[in-house]
Design a protein around this motif. Structure first.
Motif, PDB file in Angstrom:
ATOM      1  N   GLN A   1     -96.242  44.505  14.124  1.00 23.51           N
ATOM      2  CA  GLN A   1     -96.812  44.172  12.811  1.00 23.51           C
ATOM      3  C   GLN A   1     -97.694  45.327  12.390  1.00 23.51           C
ATOM      4  N   ALA A   2     -97.275  46.034  11.327  1.00 22.22           N
ATOM      5  CA  ALA A   2     -98.036  47.188  10.857  1.00 22.22           C
ATOM      6  C   ALA A   2     -97.677  47.457   9.413  1.00 22.22           C
ATOM      7  N   ASN A   3     -98.639  48.068   8.710  1.00 24.09           N
ATOM      8  CA  ASN A   3     -98.420  48.457   7.311  1.00 24.09           C
ATOM      9  C   ASN A   3     -97.904  47.290   6.477  1.00 24.09           C
ATOM     10  N   ASP A   4     -98.511  46.117   6.719  1.00 25.91           N
ATOM     11  CA  ASP A   4     -98.176  44.907   5.964  1.00 25.91           C
ATOM     12  C   ASP A   4     -96.718  44.509   6.143  1.00 25.91           C
ATOM     13  N   GLU A   5     -96.125  44.849   7.275  1.00 22.90           N
ATOM     14  CA  GLU A   5     -94.759  44.445   7.579  1.00 22.90           C
ATOM     15  C   GLU A   5     -94.718  43.794   8.954  1.00 22.90           C
ATOM     16  N   LEU A   6     -93.880  42.750   9.064  1.00 16.70           N
ATOM     17  CA  LEU A   6     -93.675  42.059  10.333  1.00 16.70           C
ATOM     18  C   LEU A   6     -92.222  42.241  10.748  1.00 16.70           C
ATOM     19  N   ILE A   7     -92.015  42.776  11.945  1.00 13.71           N
ATOM     20  CA  ILE A   7     -90.667  42.947  12.486  1.00 13.71           C
ATOM     21  C   ILE A   7     -90.312  41.705  13.300  1.00 13.71           C
ATOM     22  N   VAL A   8     -89.164  41.103  12.984  1.00 11.52           N
ATOM     23  CA  VAL A   8     -88.667  39.947  13.741  1.00 11.52           C
ATOM     24  C   VAL A   8     -87.303  40.323  14.307  1.00 11.52           C
ATOM     25  N   ASN A   9     -87.139  40.110  15.613  1.00 13.73           N
ATOM     26  CA  ASN A   9     -85.891  40.428  16.295  1.00 13.73           C
ATOM     27  C   ASN A   9     -85.104  39.140  16.535  1.00 13.73           C
ATOM     28  N   PHE A  10     -83.900  39.068  15.988  1.00 14.07           N
ATOM     29  CA  PHE A  10     -83.068  37.871  16.072  1.00 14.07           C
ATOM     30  C   PHE A  10     -81.928  38.076  17.069  1.00 14.07           C
ATOM     31  N   LYS A  11     -81.515  36.978  17.713  1.00 12.73           N
ATOM     32  CA  LYS A  11     -80.342  36.970  18.575  1.00 12.73           C
ATOM     33  C   LYS A  11     -79.455  35.786  18.204  1.00 12.73           C
ATOM     34  N   ALA A  12     -78.148  36.025  18.055  1.00  7.99           N
ATOM     35  CA  ALA A  12     -77.229  34.957  17.652  1.00  7.99           C
ATOM     36  C   ALA A  12     -76.997  33.979  18.790  1.00  7.99           C
ATOM     37  N   GLY A  13     -76.935  34.427  20.040  1.00 11.82           N
ATOM     38  CA  GLY A  13     -76.673  33.539  21.167  1.00 11.82           C
ATOM     39  C   GLY A  13     -75.352  32.810  21.034  1.00 11.82           C
ATOM     40  N   ALA A  14     -74.311  33.502  20.563  1.00 13.24           N
ATOM     41  CA  ALA A  14     -73.020  32.862  20.286  1.00 13.24           C
ATOM     42  C   ALA A  14     -72.001  33.226  21.356  1.00 13.24           C
ATOM     43  N   THR A  15     -71.209  32.205  21.788  1.00 18.83           N
ATOM     44  CA  THR A  15     -70.101  32.418  22.714  1.00 18.83           C
ATOM     45  C   THR A  15     -68.878  31.689  22.194  1.00 18.83           C
ATOM     46  N   ASP A  16     -67.700  32.117  22.620  1.00 14.67           N
ATOM     47  CA  ASP A  16     -66.447  31.488  22.198  1.00 14.67           C
ATOM     48  C   ASP A  16     -65.540  31.352  23.411  1.00 14.67           C
ATOM     49  N   ALA A  17     -65.079  30.103  23.687  1.00 16.08           N
ATOM     50  CA  ALA A  17     -64.284  29.821  24.882  1.00 16.08           C
ATOM     51  C   ALA A  17     -62.986  30.607  24.899  1.00 16.08           C
ATOM     52  N   GLU A  18     -62.418  30.851  23.714  1.00 16.48           N
ATOM     53  CA  GLU A  18     -61.141  31.571  23.648  1.00 16.48           C
ATOM     54  C   GLU A  18     -61.343  33.077  23.463  1.00 16.48           C
ATOM     55  N   ASN A  19     -62.599  33.542  23.485  1.00 19.55           N
ATOM     56  CA  ASN A  19     -62.921  34.962  23.275  1.00 19.55           C
ATOM     57  C   ASN A  19     -62.410  35.467  21.927  1.00 19.55           C
ATOM     58  N   ASP A  20     -62.380  34.580  20.911  1.00 18.50           N
ATOM     59  CA  ASP A  20     -62.016  35.019  19.566  1.00 18.50           C
ATOM     60  C   ASP A  20     -63.094  35.980  19.056  1.00 18.50           C
ATOM     61  N   PRO A  21     -62.726  37.001  18.274  1.00 14.90           N
ATOM     62  CA  PRO A  21     -63.751  37.861  17.672  1.00 14.90           C
ATOM     63  C   PRO A  21     -64.596  37.066  16.688  1.00 14.90           C
ATOM     64  N   LEU A  22     -65.900  37.257  16.782  1.00 16.87           N
ATOM     65  CA  LEU A  22     -66.825  36.486  15.959  1.00 16.87           C
ATOM     66  C   LEU A  22     -67.416  37.354  14.860  1.00 16.87           C
ATOM     67  N   THR A  23     -67.649  36.741  13.706  1.00 19.82           N
ATOM     68  CA  THR A  23     -68.354  37.393  12.606  1.00 19.82           C
ATOM     69  C   THR A  23     -69.658  36.656  12.354  1.00 19.82           C
ATOM     70  N   TYR A  24     -70.651  37.415  11.875  1.00 19.51           N
ATOM     71  CA  TYR A  24     -72.000  36.863  11.727  1.00 19.51           C
ATOM     72  C   TYR A  24     -72.490  37.082  10.301  1.00 19.51           C
ATOM     73  N   ASN A  25     -73.243  36.116   9.815  1.00 21.80           N
ATOM     74  CA  ASN A  25     -73.862  36.233   8.495  1.00 21.80           C
ATOM     75  C   ASN A  25     -75.254  35.636   8.581  1.00 21.80           C
ATOM     76  N   TRP A  26     -76.248  36.536   8.655  1.00 20.19           N
ATOM     77  CA  TRP A  26     -77.656  36.115   8.685  1.00 20.19           C
ATOM     78  C   TRP A  26     -78.209  36.132   7.265  1.00 20.19           C
ATOM     79  N   ASP A  27     -78.882  35.065   6.887  1.00 23.08           N
ATOM     80  CA  ASP A  27     -79.620  35.010   5.624  1.00 23.08           C
ATOM     81  C   ASP A  27     -81.091  34.879   5.966  1.00 23.08           C
ATOM     82  N   PHE A  28     -81.842  36.008   5.762  1.00 17.96           N
ATOM     83  CA  PHE A  28     -83.242  36.036   6.175  1.00 17.96           C
ATOM     84  C   PHE A  28     -84.157  35.320   5.186  1.00 17.96           C
TER      85      PHE A  28
END
Length: 958
Positions: free
Chosen positions: A263-290
């Motif tokens: 947290q510096a210069n009036d900004e807060l850094i947040v680190n996100f993790k999806a924690g996603a797994t797929d039983a069939e190992n299909d390729p996954l796509t992600y869409n984060w809305d902050f």
């Protein structure tokens, strides 16, 4: 009474096989007397006079009487009529024995243990085989062996095998097979299974596993059974396998998390993790809305939240999709704390066009539309890449607010890329006014550093930027701060035009284009993107081969935008083309990717990108070039362009009176048989100084040469001096070395007579070619050759120690072929040659249309001390005007050198300026004049000029 010869049983009786008769017929017996009867075996008698002791009877016999051989022959017959016989004979006198067998069927043998093949008939047959055994003294015995030959076996008729194959389908596609084959006459059977899925086996009862699918499968399995008599029995089995349905695809499991970062210069850094797994190992796509207007498509993003004066909670949403099932949506709640409340101090700077801090742009300052402030507004060209640049000097590193005053009377929003010290963001200039005189503002927050900051706004689309009236830079900060306009370092060239001359090839010549490696380049009219010419690149043999454009200079710290269009030659398969900048600076050669793309022969492909010019120290060579991942592909290039800001070089006027300080002797001869190191030429290349120089070898009484390189002047004296004798070029006296850009080659010029050699690696003395003639019809006594070129021609200066300076001239395209010469100047005062002696140098002064000529002179009588006279001209063909040309006011000599208390040399002699470049233009920086010279340290070692003890030192202009 008679007794048998053998009182003991036989040691090796044969066993009788079925249907085989064995018999032993004893033909003779031995009595105690020498009397014999008809039919008796006389093997125990002898006519010899001497006696011996018979070990069988233990009787005393007269010594010297010969003992006949003793034998117990036997025979055995196999079922196929082959008989094996053994004589089983020995001789007490150890005489050599011979054998004669009569097999009773008219056949004989002289072997001790023969084999004999009896004929077989339908009935059993008996034979009496006789063997006669004779010792070397002529005594012999005869024995008979009776053998029975069995009848030949009855012929059994061959039968065909039978087979009844079976199978059993098990789990998971496994099937067990059994041949169930029988052959009544006992033949060995072989098996060949073909499972009809590309697999075969040769066992009687194999196990095979089929790959199951989601459909029922039928296989016509074949079995081939063969016996040793060539009978073949084929069979076929219809094997049916059940269908197996795959399990249903499952949606991914998503468990997002986060961690608060810095947290510096009036900004807060947040680190996100999806924690996603797929039983069939299909390729996954992600869409984060902050939930602050920002998004991300990476699995584990870091996001910077702007802190405000109130605490804010965001329910961040993550959608994860495997492309098969509906997307899984999860949320996490994060809290952005409020920023500390401070009493702000607003610091503001207004930058108008054509004022300090406004550095330049692609366009013109206009005043057609009312409402602007200052002297006008920046009306940029309508083109993607058009830009405007400002520089400010900030006292604090912080987040600044930029406010652009603009007018966009177009039909669509215009988007620009804002680049502040390499950090970029898009700025949207809305088209809501429909009137160019209606001025609006657009804000942007940027991070700036303490010191000079460059702010560059570049158009993203072909519409260009809006009209920009002003830029206001402000900082809300607790405490004191200052924002001042910077002076942009120097006059900045406008960038509305292509900065590369002949980038479109319309001059119909290749210069300043150069080839790389084995490639051949030619200007052609058969292909062109615009106008009528392009550059054809052929003959490539390696990926790095291609064509490039030599750039004179760029401004350190500036970013340049490059474009070039490429098209492959007809018939070439598509290939990946690469656009690269090659930079040579104080650290050596480095390569910087600009762009790459797949190109083909169907049309022109654009390679476009930016290059950030950040040389280490001094940039001595810049080459922007195109190559390909394909070793041999031929292609065309057209419309090469570079846009950006090139700051005008600071320059210094050459003084009419020079003043120098001298170093001590930096380079001395390292070999004990060398009297001197002199006549140096010097190049700064790949982060090192490189010197080629003359030496005088006292042992051989010859002029020779040596090469050294070093990183700094402090290590010059300890650097190894490598003799050039024995190389292909050999000793090179009074050398000059430079890089000839049009041919992409290094040249070494030398004297006695004028010659040149070439290489691609000047640091390797063994890479130089052998010498070739430089000047046709060279006059006698020519020496100290010097080459310099302008854009069109190359000039060869030389002396003859006759008070005259000569020059020969040829075109750049014809270099190094010189022919003929003319007089530049002459001065026959004194002894006729001392005032215009030798060692001429000619240089191009950076930043000026000016050339500097130096010629060594000396006072008469005698040959010293030496000094240099100087002249200038506006062209190499122009008239030379005296600059500092007397011993009292020389370019360099005893009268204007400060030896700093250590005058180690008498006079300034043959040397070379430290050049600002490496190429044939021989450029020097007038603001940083340095001269590497030979200094005479005392009397000649051997009384000759060759023995003069010259060392090398360097002059620095005061």
């Amino acid at each position: 009474m008679k007794k048998p010869i053998f009182s003991k049983p036989l040691n090796n009786p044969f066993k009788m096989a079925q249907g085989i008769v064995f018999a032993l017929l004893v033909v003779g017996c031995q009595e105690n007397s020498n009397k014999s009867n008809p039919g008796e075996d006389l093997s125990g008698t002898s006519t010899a006079a001497n006696t011996y002791t018979d070990t069988q009877t233990q009787t005393q016999t007269q010594v010297g009487v010969n003992t006949p051989p003793v034998a117990s022959p036997v025979g055995q017959v196999s079922s196929n009529g082959v008989a094996s016989f053994m004589a089983n004979a020995f001789d007490n006198d150890q005489d050599q024995l011979t054998y004669l067998w009569n097999f009773g069927d008219g056949k004989n043998s002289t072997l001790a243990s023969p084999m004999h093949n009896y004929p077989q008939s339908e009935i059993e047959t008996q034979y009496n085989a006789q063997v006669i055994i004779t010792d070397s003294k002529g005594d012999s015995i005869s024995k008979v062996v009776t053998v029975v030959v069995p009848a030949k076996p009855a012929v059994v008729e061959n039968t065909i095998p039978t087979s009844n194959p079976t199978f059993n389908v098990g789990q998971n596609g496994s099937v067990s097979f059994a041949a169930n084959a029988v052959d009544l006459d006992g033949d060995v059977l072989t098996y060949f299974w073909d499972f009809k899925d590309g697999t075969t086996l040769t066992t009687a009862s194999p196990m095979h596993t089929y790959a199951l699918t989601d459909a029922i499968q039928n296989f016509q399995v074949t079995l081939t059974v063969s016996d040793t008599d060539g009978n073949v029995i084929p069979s076929t089995l219809n094997v049916q396998l059940p269908a197996v349905l795959p399990p249903p695809n499952t949606a991914p499991i998503v468990s997002p998390s986060f961690e608060y970062g810095s947290q510096a210069n009036d900004e807060l850094i947040v680190n996100f993790k999806a924690g996603a797994t797929d039983a069939e190992n299909d390729p996954l796509t992600y869409n984060w809305d902050f939930k602050d207007g920002s998004f991300s498509d990476v699995a584990n993003p870091s996001h910077s939240y702007q802190m405000d004066f109130t605490e804010v909670t965001h329910n961040v949403q993550l959608m994860v999709s495997d492309g098969v099932n509906p997307a899984v949506t999860k949320t996490v709640s994060i809290t952005v704390p409020s920023k500390p409340v401070v009493e702000p101090n607003l610091v503001t700077l207004l930058l108008e066009e054509n004022t300090m801090g406004f550095c330049g742009f692609n366009g013109s300052v206009m005043g057609d539309h009312a409402g602007f402030s200052g002297a006008g507004y920046a009306d940029g060209i309508n083109e993607a890449g058009a830009s405007i640049t400002w520089q400010i000097d900030a006292s604090a590193t912080d987040t600044y607010q930029l406010v652009f005053a603009f007018a966009n009377g177009g039909a669509a929003t215009r988007i620009g890329t804002l680049d502040v010290n390499g950090q970029t963001q898009n700025v949207n200039f809305a088209a809501t006014t429909n009137e160019w005189a209606n001025w609006q503002t657009q804000n942007a927050s940027v991070q700036m550093q303490a010191g000079v900051n460059t702010i560059k706004l570049t158009a993203n689309t072909a519409d260009g930027l809006p009209n920009i009236d002003s830029l206001t830079v402000s900082l809300l900060i607790a405490g004191d701060a200052q924002i001042n306009p910077a002076n942009c370092d120097a006059v900045i060239y406008p960038v509305n035009n292509n900065l590369l001359e002949n980038g479109d090839l319309e001059q119909a010549v290749t210069l300043p284009w150069v080839k790389r490696g084995a490639a051949t380049i030619n200007v052609v009219t058969s292909q062109s993107r615009t106008s009528s010419h392009s550059l054809a690149v052929t003959g490539r043999t390696a990926t790095w081969n291609g064509a490039g454009y030599k750039i004179d200079r760029l401004t350190s710290g500036n970013i340049y935008d490059f474009k070039v269009w490429v098209k492959l030659a007809a018939g070439e398969a598509s290939a990946n083309m690469k656009f690269t900048m090659q930079l040579t600076d104080d650290n050596g050669v480095s390569y910087h990717a600009i762009s790459e793309a797949m190109a083909n022969s169907d049309g022109w492909t654009l390679l476009s990108g930016s290059y950030d010019h950040q040389p280490a120290g001094r940039a001595t060579d810049l080459l922007v070039y195109v190559e390909s991942d394909s070793d041999t592909v031929s292609f065309f290039m057209d419309d090469l362009s570079m846009t950006g800001v090139i700051e005008q070089l600071a320059t210094c006027e050459l003084p009419s009176r020079f003043s120098w300080t001298s170093s001590g002797p930096l380079v001395k001869p390292q070999k004990s048989n060398w009297a001197s190191v002199k006549d140096p030429t010097i190049v700064q290349y790949n982060g090192k100084f490189h010197i080629w120089a003359t030496v005088f070898d006292l042992d051989q009484d010859i002029w020779a040469s040596a090469y050294i390189n070093f990183s700094d002047w402090a290590s010059a004296g300890s650097s190894v001096q490598v003799p050039m004798a024995g190389t292909a070029v050999g000793n090179s006296i009074a050398p000059q070395v430079f890089y000839f850009e049009p041919q992409d080659k290094w040249y070494l010029i030398t004297q006695w007579g004028g010659a040149y050699a070439t290489t691609n690696d000047p640091t390797n003395i063994n890479s130089w070619s052998s010498k070739r003639k430089l000047l046709q019809n060279e006059p006698n006594g020519s020496l100290d050759f010097w080459v310099i070129c302008d854009d069109d021609n190359c000039y060869l200066y030389f002396s003859r120690d006759d008070g005259v300076l000569y020059v020969s001239k040829t075109t750049v395209a014809n270099f190094p072929n010189f022919s003929g010469y003319e007089i530049v100047m002459e001065d026959h005062r004194g002894n006729g040659n001392s005032f215009l002696f030798e060692a001429s140098n000619v240089y191009k002064v950076d930043g000026q249309d000016l050339y500097l000529l130096l010629v060594e002179a000396y006072r008469t009588p005698g040959y010293g001390p030496r000094y240099f006279r100087s002249w200038t001209a506006t062209s190499l063909d122009g008239t030379w005007q005296a600059l500092a040309d007397t011993e009292e006011n020389p370019f360099a000599g005893n009268n204007n050198v400060d030896w700093q208390g250590n005058k180690w040399a008498d006079g300034i002699s043959h040397g070379e300026m430290i050049r600002s470049g490496i190429n044939q233009k021989m450029t020097i920086d007038p603001c940083n004049l340095q001269y590497l010279y030979q200094g005479d340290t005392g009397a000649s070692i051997d009384g000759t000029y060759g023995g003069e003890p010259y060392n090398l030192g360097i002059l620095n202009a005061k």
